[in-house]
Design an enzyme around this catalytic site. Structure first.
Site, PDB file in Angstrom:
ATOM      1  N   TYR A  80      35.244  37.769  77.946  1.00 14.94           N
ATOM      2  CA  TYR A  80      36.658  37.757  78.281  1.00 14.94           C
ATOM      3  C   TYR A  80      36.362  37.999  79.875  1.00 14.94           C
ATOM      4  CZ  TYR A  80      39.699  38.675  74.319  1.00 14.94           C
ATOM      5  OH  TYR A  80      40.484  38.534  73.154  1.00 14.94           O
ATOM      6  N   GLU A 184      44.950  34.134  70.909  1.00 18.68           N
ATOM      7  CA  GLU A 184      45.854  34.284  69.972  1.00 18.68           C
ATOM      8  C   GLU A 184      47.061  33.799  70.062  1.00 18.68           C
ATOM      9  OE1 GLU A 184      45.052  38.318  68.343  1.00 18.68           O
ATOM     10  OE2 GLU A 184      43.104  37.683  67.361  1.00 18.68           O
ATOM     11  N   GLU A 273      36.509  35.375  66.636  1.00 18.08           N
ATOM     12  CA  GLU A 273      36.343  36.631  66.785  1.00 18.08           C
ATOM     13  C   GLU A 273      36.265  37.355  65.393  1.00 18.08           C
ATOM     14  OE1 GLU A 273      39.485  39.097  68.688  1.00 18.08           O
ATOM     15  OE2 GLU A 273      39.580  37.760  70.390  1.00 18.08           O
TER      16      GLU A 273
END
Ligand code: GAL
Length: 952
Positions: A80, A184, A273
């Site tokens: 990230y 998401e 993930e």
């Protein structure tokens, strides 16, 4: 033009087989089809784990973590990129020092890892604002949408981060293999926003496939999303089947089987993930989270996912968690440590979960047919016992079968036996198997194992390698369970059992070996029309002792060291870069020409074993000595509480309007972010001319969970209250204090000064910003600081107006440590946390002494002389039980490395990462302790070592 062309090609080819063209001679091509990614035409099973560089602010340690990933068989790391970490203010970005993303990506490449780049703009990750900089709270326009204000802001971020990522893509010889858009993104399906993120990326030179991670069993991937505007090339799914209740680590899979869905026919199954740890929602401690997601969970869930769904792209969250140092944490779900119960601990130690990753990761890398498999409707291996079920996949080109044998009992730990009647590609065999509850094995049949033909095995394959003209294979199974391995030969081979009890029988071209998994058995097979084979048959534990490293002259296998980072063969010498934790045997399987062994700078005396390997001994590490923490000095601060304090240069808090979607309860607007004070503590001073009729001060502050605020009137301490927290409904903040509650501060007799200037002083601990997980904008934009302030009086309507001023941490003031390091405590604004601050005039006092309400600082320094060539992760331990009446900010050499206190979390030990810690010099510790009431202070404090290895 060339770039445009490649973008066009990517789009054109994004159906059955997408090829991303190469840009330079050193570049590589990425493609994918329904089975797997392909790099330069070679199928790759992507085995990745998540790492947050912003949670390890010590670039030299990135290499350590990446090498540990690689040595566990990972070939990729998922990263990230936190917008908040790089941007203190609109238009300001920093990519230097601990924020040097170029260095991060170079380090990944040097360690041999591909990168899944995940720049958001939204990342979640239990990080403050979910990765959004707090200044974004002041920007009009709904976050995570196409609205104009937000759009301009996120494009600014993308145009800074994308070009860096672009120049490190595999298509330009770098490690970035995938680009993940958003996170998401589920509720507000603003397709134009998702599309724009991708368009910006393409315009910035991103030409690798674009992915996204969908939440919650692919709930939001309607058919429109899967193919229409906003759809990415490879959508993937996040799965957390164990949930996050670490306090009940034996509750198994409350969120189901965690099978990753195939989202489209033309793409591989992508576990974007997959759970590999947990946030510690119940403050149970991360060891419990590690248990919840331990080797049993990994064996059952990961293998189930591999064989049942045929996933070939895995990214495990987290591989290494790290630390919420400074004000990095999102306040509601985490505390300082973000260890996550991951395979590698916060202090970079390896755990049994690491061993399991290694067993599985080596298998994925060694057995190529796994990258292309189809489900087999009827399992070729029928189980004689319904307690053990089988599921299978097969490679359509090679016919290789992968049979998952799992135990149906997911509640207990019973063990069952069965006979598998297995119609393998090379013939039918009956093999005994034993599988425990909560366990699963992936068995292989019909496989060209190097120069051998593996008919089948009921042991699992860890790895195999061609070493010095013979195949060396490591197979394993549960200790005590039966194993059968059948190999095919043209004629009867010679079988020599070098170690262990293995029964060999040859008939009809099949060599059948039967054994029980016990320690490490060794079988040498020669002749039979094939090159020699050294078969190493171990228990799970024995398998975990093996390391595989690639050298210029082929792979080597090593066992006995704590870690092997890399190996090289030079002339007759094998050189290992390896860590050793103890003195003990080390064994190296290398080509026969290698006769010597060097580990780091040590020549290791070796003998040759009957297995043809070299056997030597590692040296024990030197014992480090850590000094006691003495010589503490203390100084009380909070001059801001005193009426005479000069606040004339503070920011006037006089706004009557705000861009916040949350309407202020009273005016003026007192939201700290509206005045540019985004992180940590913030001070308010309110002046009013009293009539004498004032009775009470009513305040509301919103801080995020674990925050509080302290209140003074004319220098007299009135008390403290807990700050308001996130509202689950998401549309408003929870009123911080029930009415009447601690947010109401009665004015004690004699405190008011009628007709004169009266000063309210308030210190608010802002614990960080809510995330925007549900993409409703409101939760993220919940204010911080005072949201309401009134002076109540006995005469209706006669309350005097209060003139407010505010002071906090200055954004961008600390260029080295960055925007999240400091808030606005007096000591922070004056440099009391910095190593250079002269504290000679401070009083001698240890942190455990009695505290008065307010803020008290403690400082000491200590010298370290850790053994050179060792890795000794050091921690700071608070003895005794913490009180909820105080909170301690811990600064190491000026770096805010965590928070301690009875209301903060279960943490007693804090990692002091090398780099921030000078391992060979003087270090300064500073503690800023805010006490709500008179209370005995924190401590005693001591240093300790999490471990000790000789090595890097
Ligand atoms: C996921 C999210 C991650 C992280 C994880 C829980 O939903 O994408 O960023 O928050 O949950 O640790």
């Amino acid at each position: 033009m060339r770039r445009l062309l490649s973008v066009f090609l990517v789009m054109l080819l994004s159906s059955a087989l997408t090829v991303v063209p190469a840009h330079t001679a050193t570049a590589h091509e990425v493609a994918y089809d329904k089975y797997s990614l392909m790099i330069d035409g070679r199928r790759v099973v992507l085995q990745s784990a998540e790492f947050h560089y912003f949670r390890l602010p010590s670039p030299p340690l990135w290499r350590d973590v990446f090498q540990k990933f690689r040595s566990a068989g990972f070939n990729a790391v998922s990263l990230y990129f936190s917008w908040a970490y790089h941007s203190p203010a609109p238009g300001e970005y920093d990519f230097t020092g601990v924020r040097d993303v170029d260095r991060l990506l170079r380090t990944a490449r040097e360690a041999g890892l591909y990168v899944i780049a995940r720049p958001g703009p939204y990342i979640n990750a239990e990080s403050t604002g979910g990765g959004f900089p707090a200044w974004l709270k002041n920007v009009p326009g709904r976050a995570r949408s196409s609205e104009a204000g937000y759009q301009a802001a996120y494009r600014e971020w993308l145009h800074r981060i994308n070009p860096i990522l672009a120049r490190h893509q595999v298509t330009r010889g770098g490690p970035v293999v995938l680009y993940n858009a958003e996170n998401e993104y589920q509720v507000n399906t603003d397709a134009a926003y998702m599309q724009d993120i991708q368009d910006q990326a393409r315009a910035d030179g991103i030409d690798v496939p674009i992915t996204t991670n969908d939440c919650c069993d692919a709930g939001s991937w309607s058919s429109t999303w899967a193919t229409g505007p906003g759809a990415v090339q490879i959508p993937g799914v996040d799965d957390y089947p164990q949930s996050f209740e670490c306090a009940t680590p034996d509750v198994w899979g409350p969120w189901g089987e965690g099978l990753t869905e195939k989202l489209r026919g033309d793409i591989p199954v992508f576990a974007a993930e997959y759970q590999a740890g947990a946030i510690d929602l119940g403050n149970a401690g991360y060891d419990k989270c590690r248990q919840l997601t331990g080797p049993a969970f990994m064996k059952y869930f990961y293998k189930n996912n591999l064989v049942t769904t045929g996933a070939t792209m895995f990214s495990y969250y987290m591989g290494y968690g790290g630390t919420n140092w400074g004000w990095l944490a999102q306040p509601n779900d985490v505390y300082t440590s973000y260890d996550y119960g991951a395979a590698i601990t916060e202090a970079r130690r390896l755990t049994p979960k690491y061993d399991e990753f290694k067993r599985q990761g080596y298998f994925l890398q060694a057995v190529a047919p796994l990258a292309k498999t189809d489900a087999v409707t009827t399992s070729p291996a029928a189980s004689s016992n319904p307690a053990l079920t089988t599921t299978a996949r097969a490679n359509p080109d090679t016919g290789t079968q992968f049979v998952l044998v799992k135990h149906t009992d997911r509640a207990a730990t019973s063990t069952d036996d069965a006979t598998l009647d297995w119609a393998a590609p090379d013939g039918r065999h009956q093999v005994p198997v034993r599988v425990a509850g909560r366990d699963a094995h992936v068995l292989v049949a019909g496989y060209d194992l190097g120069g051998q033909r593996l008919v089948l095995s009921s042991s699992e394959i860890m790895t195999h390698a061609l070493i010095g003209g013979r195949d060396v294979a490591v197979l394993y199974g549960t200790a005590g369970s039966p194993g059968t391995t059948v190999l095919r030969y043209d004629s009867r081979p010679e079988v020599k059992v070098l170690d262990g009890a293995v029964r060999a029988a040859y008939s009809g071209n099949d060599l059948r070996l039967d054994y029980d998994h016990d320690g490490l058995a060794r079988v040498l097979v020669t002749g039979g029309g094939r090159r020699p084979l050294l078969l190493l048959l171990g228990t799970d534990e024995a398998a975990a002792t093996f390391w595989r490293a690639e050298t210029g002259s082929g792979p080597v296998l090593v066992r006995g060291t704590e870690l092997v980072r890399s190996a090289a063969v030079q002339g007759d010498t094998v050189r290992l870069s390896a860590d050793s934790a103890v003195a003990g045997p080390v064994e190296v399987f290398a080509a026969p020409a290698a006769r010597r062994l060097r580990i780091g700078a040590d020549d290791v005396r070796v003998t040759r074993t009957p297995s043809g390997s070299l056997l030597g001994a590692t040296r024990a590490p030197e014992q480090p000595s850590l000094p006691a923490l003495t010589g503490w000095r203390a100084r009380a601060e909070a001059p801001e509480a005193a009426p005479g304090f000069d606040d004339s240069r503070w920011t006037a808090a006089d706004h009557t309007t705000t861009n916040s979607p949350h309407a202020p309860r009273t005016l003026p607007v007192l939201y700290a972010d509206d005045y540019g004070y985004h992180y940590g503590n913030v001070w308010y001073r309110g002046h009013f001319t009293a009539t004498g009729a004032e009775t009470r001060i009513d305040l509301n502050a919103v801080t995020g969970l674990r925050g509080n605020y302290l209140v003074w009137l004319n220098g007299r301490y009135l008390g403290a209250a807990a700050g308001g927290v996130e509202a689950d409904s998401g549309d408003q903040w929870t009123p911080p204090n029930p009415d009447p509650g601690p947010g109401h501060f009665d004015i004690p007799a004699g405190t008011l000064k009628p007709g004169a200037d009266n000063v309210i002083a308030v210190l608010v601990a802002n614990m960080g910003h809510n995330d925007d997980w549900i993409a409703d904008d409101l939760r993220f934009k919940q204010p911080r600081g005072l949201v309401a302030a009134t002076v109540a009086t006995t005469v209706t309507g006669a309350a005097a107006p209060v003139m407010w001023r505010i002071q906090g941490g200055a954004a961008g003031a600390d260029k080295v440590r960055g925007p999240l390091n400091n808030g606005g405590l007096y000591g922070e604004r004056t440099g009391w946390h910095l190593p250079s601050y002269p504290d000679k005039s401070w009083q001698a006092a240890a942190p455990a002494t009695q505290l008065a309400p307010g803020v008290t600082w403690y400082r000491t320094s200590f010298r370290l002389g850790l053994p050179k060539g060792h890795d000794v992760p050091v921690g700071l331990r608070f003895g005794g039980e913490p009180s909820p009446a105080y909170r301690v900010l811990i600064f190491l050499n000026g770096w805010n490395i965590g928070q301690y206190g009875g209301d903060i979390g279960p943490q007693r030990e804090f990692s002091l990462p090398a780099g921030l810690l000078d391992e060979h010099g003087t270090n300064t510790l500073a503690l800023a302790v805010t006490a709500e009431q008179p209370v005995a202070g924190a401590g005693p404090l001591s240093l300790f070592a999490y471990g000790n290895v000789r090595g890097e």
